[in-house]
Structure formats: C-alpha cells, structure tokens
Motif scaffolding. Sequence first.
Motif, PDB file in Angstrom:
ATOM      1  N   VAL A   1      61.675 -13.983 -96.578  1.00 17.40           N
ATOM      2  CA  VAL A   1      62.626 -14.552 -95.626  1.00 17.40           C
ATOM      3  C   VAL A   1      63.931 -13.781 -95.709  1.00 17.40           C
ATOM      4  O   VAL A   1      64.243 -13.144 -96.720  1.00 17.40           O
ATOM      5  CB  VAL A   1      62.879 -16.054 -95.880  1.00 17.40           C
ATOM      6  N   ALA A   2      64.699 -13.850 -94.611  1.00 17.34           N
ATOM      7  CA  ALA A   2      66.014 -13.213 -94.553  1.00 17.34           C
ATOM      8  C   ALA A   2      67.059 -14.287 -94.329  1.00 17.34           C
ATOM      9  O   ALA A   2      66.988 -15.040 -93.349  1.00 17.34           O
ATOM     10  CB  ALA A   2      66.064 -12.181 -93.439  1.00 17.34           C
ATOM     11  N   LEU A   3      68.014 -14.390 -95.237  1.00 19.91           N
ATOM     12  CA  LEU A   3      69.133 -15.328 -95.136  1.00 19.91           C
ATOM     13  C   LEU A   3      70.355 -14.515 -94.722  1.00 19.91           C
ATOM     14  O   LEU A   3      70.785 -13.622 -95.457  1.00 19.91           O
ATOM     15  CB  LEU A   3      69.364 -16.023 -96.477  1.00 19.91           C
TER      16      LEU A   3
ATOM     17  N   ARG B   1      62.463 -12.330-105.893  1.00 18.17           N
ATOM     18  CA  ARG B   1      63.072 -10.998-105.844  1.00 18.17           C
ATOM     19  C   ARG B   1      63.934 -10.934-104.598  1.00 18.17           C
ATOM     20  O   ARG B   1      63.470 -11.295-103.503  1.00 18.17           O
ATOM     21  CB  ARG B   1      61.998  -9.910-105.864  1.00 18.17           C
ATOM     22  N   ILE B   2      65.160 -10.471-104.766  1.00 11.97           N
ATOM     23  CA  ILE B   2      66.167 -10.552-103.708  1.00 11.97           C
ATOM     24  C   ILE B   2      66.833  -9.196-103.524  1.00 11.97           C
ATOM     25  O   ILE B   2      67.182  -8.524-104.505  1.00 11.97           O
ATOM     26  CB  ILE B   2      67.234 -11.614-104.052  1.00 11.97           C
ATOM     27  N   ALA B   3      67.038  -8.812-102.269  1.00 10.54           N
ATOM     28  CA  ALA B   3      67.777  -7.591-101.942  1.00 10.54           C
ATOM     29  C   ALA B   3      68.902  -7.939-100.984  1.00 10.54           C
ATOM     30  O   ALA B   3      68.732  -8.782-100.090  1.00 10.54           O
ATOM     31  CB  ALA B   3      66.862  -6.547-101.314  1.00 10.54           C
ATOM     32  N   GLY B   4      70.032  -7.295-101.152  1.00  8.04           N
ATOM     33  CA  GLY B   4      71.172  -7.508-100.262  1.00  8.04           C
ATOM     34  C   GLY B   4      71.034  -6.687 -98.997  1.00  8.04           C
ATOM     35  O   GLY B   4      71.888  -5.850 -98.676  1.00  8.04           O
ATOM     36  N   THR B   5      69.961  -6.943 -98.261  1.00 10.45           N
ATOM     37  CA  THR B   5      69.631  -6.198 -97.058  1.00 10.45           C
ATOM     38  C   THR B   5      69.423  -7.162 -95.898  1.00 10.45           C
ATOM     39  O   THR B   5      69.388  -8.372 -96.073  1.00 10.45           O
ATOM     40  CB  THR B   5      68.355  -5.364 -97.269  1.00 10.45           C
ATOM     41  N   GLY B   6      69.266  -6.625 -94.702  1.00 12.06           N
ATOM     42  CA  GLY B   6      69.029  -7.454 -93.527  1.00 12.06           C
ATOM     43  C   GLY B   6      69.047  -6.616 -92.270  1.00 12.06           C
ATOM     44  O   GLY B   6      69.204  -5.392 -92.323  1.00 12.06           O
TER      45      GLY B   6
ATOM     46  N   ARG C   1      76.530 -10.580 -93.647  1.00 12.94           N
ATOM     47  CA  ARG C   1      76.268 -10.719 -95.075  1.00 12.94           C
ATOM     48  C   ARG C   1      74.953 -11.457 -95.273  1.00 12.94           C
ATOM     49  O   ARG C   1      74.526 -12.249 -94.434  1.00 12.94           O
ATOM     50  CB  ARG C   1      77.392 -11.508 -95.765  1.00 12.94           C
ATOM     51  N   GLY C   2      74.320 -11.172 -96.411  1.00 11.52           N
ATOM     52  CA  GLY C   2      73.091 -11.893 -96.681  1.00 11.52           C
ATOM     53  C   GLY C   2      72.119 -11.087 -97.494  1.00 11.52           C
ATOM     54  O   GLY C   2      72.484 -10.143 -98.205  1.00 11.52           O
ATOM     55  N   GLY C   3      70.853 -11.458 -97.394  1.00 15.03           N
ATOM     56  CA  GLY C   3      69.831 -10.776 -98.164  1.00 15.03           C
ATOM     57  C   GLY C   3      68.450 -11.216 -97.749  1.00 15.03           C
ATOM     58  O   GLY C   3      68.275 -12.105 -96.901  1.00 15.03           O
ATOM     59  N   GLU C   4      67.462 -10.568 -98.338  1.00 13.18           N
ATOM     60  CA  GLU C   4      66.058 -10.878 -98.098  1.00 13.18           C
ATOM     61  C   GLU C   4      65.424 -11.306 -99.409  1.00 13.18           C
ATOM     62  O   GLU C   4      65.696 -10.709-100.461  1.00 13.18           O
ATOM     63  CB  GLU C   4      65.363  -9.667 -97.484  1.00 13.18           C
ATOM     64  N   ILE C   5      64.567 -12.341 -99.348  1.00 16.34           N
ATOM     65  CA  ILE C   5      64.059 -13.013-100.539  1.00 16.34           C
ATOM     66  C   ILE C   5      62.539 -13.050-100.487  1.00 16.34           C
ATOM     67  O   ILE C   5      61.955 -13.527 -99.510  1.00 16.34           O
ATOM     68  CB  ILE C   5      64.591 -14.460-100.614  1.00 16.34           C
ATOM     69  N   ALA C   6      61.904 -12.573-101.530  1.00 16.40           N
ATOM     70  CA  ALA C   6      60.443 -12.621-101.652  1.00 16.40           C
ATOM     71  C   ALA C   6      60.070 -13.602-102.747  1.00 16.40           C
ATOM     72  O   ALA C   6      60.689 -13.633-103.823  1.00 16.40           O
ATOM     73  CB  ALA C   6      59.881 -11.237-101.967  1.00 16.40           C
ATOM     74  N   ILE C   7      59.038 -14.402-102.475  1.00 19.58           N
ATOM     75  CA  ILE C   7      58.575 -15.411-103.428  1.00 19.58           C
ATOM     76  C   ILE C   7      57.066 -15.556-103.275  1.00 19.58           C
ATOM     77  O   ILE C   7      56.503 -15.234-102.223  1.00 19.58           O
ATOM     78  CB  ILE C   7      59.285 -16.765-103.171  1.00 19.58           C
ATOM     79  N   ALA C   8      56.399 -16.020-104.329  1.00 19.65           N
ATOM     80  CA  ALA C   8      54.962 -16.288-104.254  1.00 19.65           C
ATOM     81  C   ALA C   8      54.671 -17.204-103.072  1.00 19.65           C
ATOM     82  O   ALA C   8      55.391 -18.178-102.831  1.00 19.65           O
ATOM     83  CB  ALA C   8      54.480 -16.924-105.544  1.00 19.65           C
ATOM     84  N   ARG C   9      53.623 -16.901-102.315  1.00 12.94           N
ATOM     85  CA  ARG C   9      53.372 -17.595-101.049  1.00 12.94           C
ATOM     86  C   ARG C   9      53.251 -19.104-101.215  1.00 12.94           C
ATOM     87  O   ARG C   9      53.679 -19.866-100.327  1.00 12.94           O
ATOM     88  CB  ARG C   9      52.143 -17.032-100.344  1.00 12.94           C
ATOM     89  N   GLU C  10      52.715 -19.570-102.321  1.00 14.16           N
ATOM     90  CA  GLU C  10      52.544 -21.013-102.489  1.00 14.16           C
ATOM     91  C   GLU C  10      53.864 -21.755-102.659  1.00 14.16           C
ATOM     92  O   GLU C  10      53.937 -22.970-102.485  1.00 14.16           O
ATOM     93  CB  GLU C  10      51.616 -21.319-103.670  1.00 14.16           C
TER      94      GLU C  10
END
Length: 350
Positions: free
Chosen positions: A143-145, A178-183, A188-197
Amino acid sequence: MPRSPLHTVHVRLGARFVDFAGWEMPVRYDSVLSEHQAVREAVGVFDVSHLGRFLVEGSGSTDLLRGLLCNDIADVDPGAAQYTMSLNEEGGVLDDIIVWRWSDERYWVIPNGANDDGIRARFRAAAPSGVTIESIREDTALVALQGPDSPHVFTTVFGLVPEHFRVTTGDFRGTPVRIAGTGYTGERGGEIAIAREAGVAMFDALLDAGATACGLGARDTLRLEMGYPLWGQDLDETITPLEAGLRWVVGWDHDFVGKAALERQARQGLAKHQVAFVMDGRQIARHGYPMRAGTSSGTVTSGNYSPVLGRGIGLGYLSPPAKPGAAIEVQVRGKWVSAHRSKLPFIGRR
C-alpha cells in the motif's frame, strides 16, 4: 483475473473496480476529485498490490543490477531507494522501476505490474549462479500512504516516519513490515509491504488513523500533476529516457544494456521529445489525441483535468522536437484548440 489481498476491504468500502495491468483494482470509492484533494490536503491510502516485486540476493547482485538498469545502484547506500529503468539495446524503456536496497547484495526490485514477469525473467536470464531471484508479490500486500498528514498516520500505526527515498523495517501488531519513503503523488509519504494475511488489518488501521481510501483514478491525476510518467503511455520500448526528458535517470559512468544507443542519441540529437502543456480553454486533452507545434506533430500520451490548476494538462511527444516558442495545439473532438507549454511539475514541488 488476479485480485489484491485487500479485495474484501475494497468491496466493503463500496469501491468501483477496473482492469488495471490485468488485476481487478479499485479505481475510486467516492469520487476521483475528493480522493485527489484528500491526498493533496490531508492523507490518503492506495492499494498498489498489483505492482511487481521480487528479491535479488547473493554475491553478484549489485553487478547484475548495474548491468541491467540504467541508473547506477552503486550510487546509493544500503537503506536507500532508487528510481531507474530497464532498457533494450536501442535505449527504449522496457520498464521504469523502483529498487529498494537493503544491504550490499540484497534488493527488492519493483517493476510495474504488467511488466513483473518479463523483468523478473530478464534478471533470471542474466543472473550468475550465486544470485537468487524470487518473486514476493504473491506473499505480500503493498500500500501507499501519501499526503501532508501521512507522518501522523505513520507514527500512529507503525511508530516511525520513513525518510524520503530511504527504506526501513518496522512492525504492525507483531508482523514485520518493510517501508520505503517513496510514492507516485509528489506528496510526503511512503509505501508499505506486509505479509498478505495481515494486509486487511493494516489497511483498516491506516483508515482508523485518519487516511482516506483512494483509488487508482486519483493516483493517475496526482502523478500527472507532478509530471510523473506512466509506462505504456508516456514511456515504452520505443521511447528513450533522453526523449522523455529523464536524462537524470541515466548513470553514465557504468555499463548497462542500452548505453551505446543513448550515447549515440546524445551525439546525434533527438528525433522527438516530450512536452508538457496546459490547455488554454476548458477542453481536456486525452491519451491518443493529435497535437502539433509549428512544423512538429505528435500525440498526447497522458491528459486529464488538474484539480489544483482547474485546467486540462497533458504530456505528449513531438517530432521533430518543437522550437521553444512554437505554439502548441491539441485536436479535441476534431477541432484544434490552443495550449501553452509548461515546466514540470505542473503544480510545483511538494
């Protein structure tokens, strides 16, 4: 058709869906305009799980990335992200890509969703025996916040705020993130990866912390206001980074596929170039509309309404490159209408 791990949330929120890069993804929940404004003025969250992502790890990984990508990953330290491109031998853009560098020889490569299989196969074909290439899209949600209030939501949900184009790890209720300050919005913001469940619970937590659910329709208007290219429209295998005005993405001090073609093009000059424009009237330019400027002609590659400017904006290519003072016209419903050239981004740096 593949669906995001977050699909049940989108249904619950009343999303409208479209086929995007072969995935059934939410295009909007309320309206594109309200979601656009939420990101520019507060904070929005996008499901971008359709994007590709694969691990590149092991001895020789850095050399592999340097040879296949035109920006030089050796220029960024572990803990950073980099925007780059995969080119063909003619210098055309096979994909534009974000790389997350976790350590000296460990990376996440994030292509566009439609190109994930092809780019991953290209890496596998070129990888030495010591390098592992492993898809992680099937096992994660992404997801991107985005927005000026995103630091508050990041702090509330994860207890941290990512720095611009830096990567970090965190925790959501015991599940690693896992988070990156990208978009792709300019905010401002970031993209966040997490286990699908754990994706649904995390998305709900971001909403509870104040983020507005936003669809890919708003993501497109937001990226266009910043002049960010969309692969398949503004970039493709027939367009080089130089023609797209993205010379800064090329790391000239290393060898990579397509470098010789770019060097030749830099010496000989461009046959076409990208121009950004703002419509003078109320008309909206759309992808595929003809455009012209003086003796140059071409096609609009991206066009839409800018909620911030209150006018139509667009990107397109003209061949031969138009003279700086040449007036731009776009053909809208069979009638040529005037526009004026703009610098990028259309709305200024955020």
